[in-house]
Motif scaffolding. Structure first.
Motif, PDB file in Angstrom:
ATOM      1  N   PRO A  60      -2.330 123.873  90.196  1.00 60.31           N
ATOM      2  CA  PRO A  60      -2.002 124.081  88.777  1.00 60.31           C
ATOM      3  C   PRO A  60      -1.224 122.930  88.145  1.00 60.31           C
ATOM      4  CG  PRO A  60      -1.683 126.111  89.993  1.00 60.31           C
ATOM      5  CD  PRO A  60      -1.989 125.052  91.012  1.00 60.31           C
ATOM      6  N   LEU A  61      -0.390 122.266  88.927  1.00 59.43           N
ATOM      7  CA  LEU A  61       0.399 121.155  88.396  1.00 59.43           C
ATOM      8  C   LEU A  61      -0.458 119.927  88.106  1.00 59.43           C
ATOM      9  CD1 LEU A  61       3.597 121.386  90.640  1.00 59.43           C
ATOM     10  CD2 LEU A  61       3.310 122.189  88.286  1.00 59.43           C
ATOM     11  N   ASP A  62      -1.673 119.892  88.678  1.00 59.60           N
ATOM     12  CA  ASP A  62      -2.561 118.746  88.477  1.00 59.60           C
ATOM     13  C   ASP A  62      -3.615 118.997  87.405  1.00 59.60           C
ATOM     14  OD1 ASP A  62      -1.304 117.252  90.471  1.00 59.60           O
ATOM     15  OD2 ASP A  62      -2.532 118.169  92.047  1.00 59.60           O
ATOM     16  N   ALA A  63      -3.614 120.179  86.792  1.00 61.49           N
ATOM     17  CA  ALA A  63      -4.603 120.487  85.758  1.00 61.49           C
ATOM     18  C   ALA A  63      -4.371 119.605  84.535  1.00 61.49           C
ATOM     19  CB  ALA A  63      -4.509 121.962  85.364  1.00 61.49           C
ATOM     20  N   PRO A  64      -5.438 119.101  83.913  1.00 56.89           N
ATOM     21  CA  PRO A  64      -5.271 118.286  82.700  1.00 56.89           C
ATOM     22  C   PRO A  64      -4.706 119.146  81.576  1.00 56.89           C
ATOM     23  CG  PRO A  64      -7.572 118.868  83.004  1.00 56.89           C
ATOM     24  CD  PRO A  64      -6.861 119.310  84.250  1.00 56.89           C
ATOM     25  N   ALA A  75     -20.468 147.638  88.912  1.00 58.24           N
ATOM     26  CA  ALA A  75     -20.773 146.208  88.910  1.00 58.24           C
ATOM     27  C   ALA A  75     -19.590 145.400  89.435  1.00 58.24           C
ATOM     28  CB  ALA A  75     -21.124 145.761  87.490  1.00 58.24           C
ATOM     29  N   ASN A  76     -19.897 144.288  90.073  1.00 63.41           N
ATOM     30  CA  ASN A  76     -18.850 143.404  90.585  1.00 63.41           C
ATOM     31  C   ASN A  76     -18.022 142.827  89.435  1.00 63.41           C
ATOM     32  OD1 ASN A  76     -20.011 143.714  93.145  1.00 63.41           O
ATOM     33  ND2 ASN A  76     -21.262 141.867  92.922  1.00 63.41           N
ATOM     34  N   THR A  77     -16.770 142.554  89.720  1.00 64.39           N
ATOM     35  CA  THR A  77     -15.944 141.773  88.806  1.00 64.39           C
ATOM     36  C   THR A  77     -15.631 140.444  89.491  1.00 64.39           C
ATOM     37  OG1 THR A  77     -13.872 142.731  89.630  1.00 64.39           O
ATOM     38  CG2 THR A  77     -14.927 143.823  87.745  1.00 64.39           C
ATOM     39  N   TYR A  78     -15.195 139.470  88.706  1.00 65.76           N
ATOM     40  CA  TYR A  78     -14.961 138.132  89.247  1.00 65.76           C
ATOM     41  C   TYR A  78     -13.632 137.572  88.764  1.00 65.76           C
ATOM     42  CZ  TYR A  78     -19.938 138.413  90.270  1.00 65.76           C
ATOM     43  OH  TYR A  78     -21.158 138.823  90.740  1.00 65.76           O
ATOM     44  N   GLN A  79     -13.055 136.736  89.592  1.00 68.12           N
ATOM     45  CA  GLN A  79     -11.879 135.963  89.218  1.00 68.12           C
ATOM     46  C   GLN A  79     -12.334 134.520  89.063  1.00 68.12           C
ATOM     47  OE1 GLN A  79      -8.796 137.282  88.682  1.00 68.12           O
ATOM     48  NE2 GLN A  79      -8.059 135.286  87.968  1.00 68.12           N
ATOM     49  N   VAL A  80     -12.144 133.966  87.872  1.00 67.05           N
ATOM     50  CA  VAL A  80     -12.632 132.626  87.556  1.00 67.05           C
ATOM     51  C   VAL A  80     -11.526 131.596  87.759  1.00 67.05           C
ATOM     52  CG1 VAL A  80     -13.593 131.164  85.732  1.00 67.05           C
ATOM     53  CG2 VAL A  80     -14.248 133.577  85.869  1.00 67.05           C
ATOM     54  N   VAL A  81     -11.854 130.517  88.442  1.00 65.31           N
ATOM     55  CA  VAL A  81     -10.937 129.381  88.582  1.00 65.31           C
ATOM     56  C   VAL A  81     -11.220 128.422  87.430  1.00 65.31           C
ATOM     57  CG1 VAL A  81     -10.335 127.370  89.990  1.00 65.31           C
ATOM     58  CG2 VAL A  81     -10.760 129.591  91.085  1.00 65.31           C
ATOM     59  N   HIS A  82     -10.209 128.130  86.630  1.00 59.65           N
ATOM     60  CA  HIS A  82     -10.412 127.277  85.461  1.00 59.65           C
ATOM     61  C   HIS A  82     -10.448 125.792  85.816  1.00 59.65           C
ATOM     62  CE1 HIS A  82      -8.790 130.703  82.706  1.00 59.65           C
ATOM     63  NE2 HIS A  82     -10.081 130.812  82.940  1.00 59.65           N
ATOM     64  N   HIS A  83      -9.523 125.350  86.625  1.00 58.72           N
ATOM     65  CA  HIS A  83      -9.505 123.956  87.082  1.00 58.72           C
ATOM     66  C   HIS A  83      -9.329 123.962  88.595  1.00 58.72           C
ATOM     67  CE1 HIS A  83      -8.516 123.269  82.782  1.00 58.72           C
ATOM     68  NE2 HIS A  83      -9.241 122.184  82.964  1.00 58.72           N
ATOM     69  N   LEU A 100      -0.761 122.679  77.504  1.00 59.34           N
ATOM     70  CA  LEU A 100      -1.488 123.788  78.121  1.00 59.34           C
ATOM     71  C   LEU A 100      -2.748 123.260  78.801  1.00 59.34           C
ATOM     72  CD1 LEU A 100      -1.192 126.340  75.176  1.00 59.34           C
ATOM     73  CD2 LEU A 100       0.182 126.277  77.275  1.00 59.34           C
ATOM     74  N   PRO A 101      -3.274 123.989  79.808  1.00 62.63           N
ATOM     75  CA  PRO A 101      -4.502 123.539  80.465  1.00 62.63           C
ATOM     76  C   PRO A 101      -5.599 123.252  79.444  1.00 62.63           C
ATOM     77  CG  PRO A 101      -3.540 125.335  81.701  1.00 62.63           C
ATOM     78  CD  PRO A 101      -2.733 125.217  80.437  1.00 62.63           C
ATOM     79  N   LYS A 102      -6.257 122.122  79.602  1.00 62.61           N
ATOM     80  CA  LYS A 102      -7.229 121.646  78.620  1.00 62.61           C
ATOM     81  C   LYS A 102      -8.436 122.575  78.544  1.00 62.61           C
ATOM     82  CE  LYS A 102      -8.857 117.137  77.054  1.00 62.61           C
ATOM     83  NZ  LYS A 102      -9.026 115.711  77.446  1.00 62.61           N
ATOM     84  N   LYS A 103      -8.862 122.864  77.323  1.00 67.32           N
ATOM     85  CA  LYS A 103      -9.971 123.790  77.112  1.00 67.32           C
ATOM     86  C   LYS A 103     -10.707 123.427  75.834  1.00 67.32           C
ATOM     87  CE  LYS A 103      -6.679 127.078  75.087  1.00 67.32           C
ATOM     88  NZ  LYS A 103      -5.518 126.179  75.276  1.00 67.32           N
ATOM     89  N   GLU A 113     -10.695 116.738  83.648  1.00 72.06           N
ATOM     90  CA  GLU A 113     -10.736 116.517  85.086  1.00 72.06           C
ATOM     91  C   GLU A 113     -10.528 117.830  85.832  1.00 72.06           C
ATOM     92  OE1 GLU A 113      -8.789 113.389  88.336  1.00 72.06           O
ATOM     93  OE2 GLU A 113      -7.790 113.773  86.415  1.00 72.06           O
ATOM     94  N   HIS A 114     -11.259 118.007  86.914  1.00 71.08           N
ATOM     95  CA  HIS A 114     -11.194 119.191  87.780  1.00 71.08           C
ATOM     96  C   HIS A 114     -11.841 120.431  87.158  1.00 71.08           C
ATOM     97  CE1 HIS A 114      -8.531 116.751  90.167  1.00 71.08           C
ATOM     98  NE2 HIS A 114      -7.570 116.782  89.269  1.00 71.08           N
ATOM     99  N   SER A 115     -12.468 120.294  85.987  1.00 74.55           N
ATOM    100  CA  SER A 115     -13.140 121.438  85.365  1.00 74.55           C
ATOM    101  C   SER A 115     -14.562 121.558  85.897  1.00 74.55           C
ATOM    102  CB  SER A 115     -13.182 121.276  83.843  1.00 74.55           C
ATOM    103  OG  SER A 115     -14.103 120.247  83.485  1.00 74.55           O
ATOM    104  N   ILE A 116     -15.239 122.642  85.513  1.00 70.31           N
ATOM    105  CA  ILE A 116     -16.626 122.833  85.938  1.00 70.31           C
ATOM    106  C   ILE A 116     -17.510 121.702  85.409  1.00 70.31           C
ATOM    107  CG2 ILE A 116     -17.456 124.223  83.995  1.00 70.31           C
ATOM    108  CD1 ILE A 116     -18.052 125.101  87.685  1.00 70.31           C
ATOM    109  N   PHE A 117     -17.200 121.177  84.217  1.00 71.93           N
ATOM    110  CA  PHE A 117     -17.981 120.072  83.664  1.00 71.93           C
ATOM    111  C   PHE A 117     -17.767 118.796  84.475  1.00 71.93           C
ATOM    112  CE2 PHE A 117     -17.632 122.771  79.800  1.00 71.93           C
ATOM    113  CZ  PHE A 117     -18.987 122.908  79.538  1.00 71.93           C
TER     114      PHE A 117
END
Length: 204
Positions: free
Chosen positions: A119-123, A107-115, A129-132, A31-35
């Protein structure tokens, strides 16, 4: 019918080797992931694929990527430069990425949001640990085949969705064409063509 997550030579389609797991990278799932947002159609398929590539080029703990030019992303994602720019713009506007423009031809760099949540609501996984999910990276991986022009970006994204949904102990998945289209807004013929790239185990 179960579909095995390996590439095979099929008459009339690309002849590509099996996915080889030389190394892996972590991809957020649940839940809350890119998928999750892909399935809910909250972002485009192109945005999801570009996100997965930038995530692959980032440090899992920090979420920070190394320098990635639009030209590099275009080649690695099998898309035009304008498609990549639009996808990055969409991901930034939707909160999945923050972009660091460094200037001086760097080149640009990026900060990726995982969920995409507090943070307390991450699966969480069984270790709290955050689901991966571990995805193959490097030589022989889906992205390597894509970068070499052996498969389309649509086939690469399809493979990642299948991997995420599969039984991780044997890499098998039961996924109908109709179910695939619930995840990916590709035409039925596109889905059928992609599925013909994959090896289907013989009955019995």
């Amino acid at each position: 019918m179960h579909q095995q997550l390996t590439f095979d030579s099929v008459e009339g389609f690309l002849s590509v080797p099996e996915i080889v797991q030389v190394s892996t990278c972590q991809v957020p799932v649940g839940e809350h992931s890119i998928f999750d947002h892909l399935q809910r159609h909250l972002l485009s398929e192109a945005e999801a694929l570009v996100y997965l590539k930038i995530n692959e080029c980032s440090h899992w703990e920090s979420g920070s990527s190394h320098g990635l030019s639009y030209s590099r992303l275009s080649k690695d994602c099998g898309m035009s430069r304008s498609q990549v720019i639009a996808a990055v713009k969409g991901l930034v506007s939707k909160g999945w990425l923050s972009k660091n423009v460094r200037g001086n031809n760097l080149a640009n760099t990026y900060q990726v949001v995982h969920h995409f949540c507090d943070p307390l609501d991450a699966p969480l996984d069984q270790d709290g640990l955050p689901k991966k999910c571990a995805m193959p990276r490097g030589a022989g991986s889906a992205f390597a085949l894509l970068g070499a022009g052996r498969i389309s970006w649509q086939a690469c994204l399809y493979w990642h969705v299948c991997k995420m949904l599969s039984d991780w102990s044997n890499n098998f998945i039961s996924l109908t064409i109709a179910q695939a289209r619930e995840w990916l807004r590709f035409g039925q013929q596109t889905i059928c063509d992609i599925r013909k790239i994959y090896r289907l185990p013989k009955k019995g």
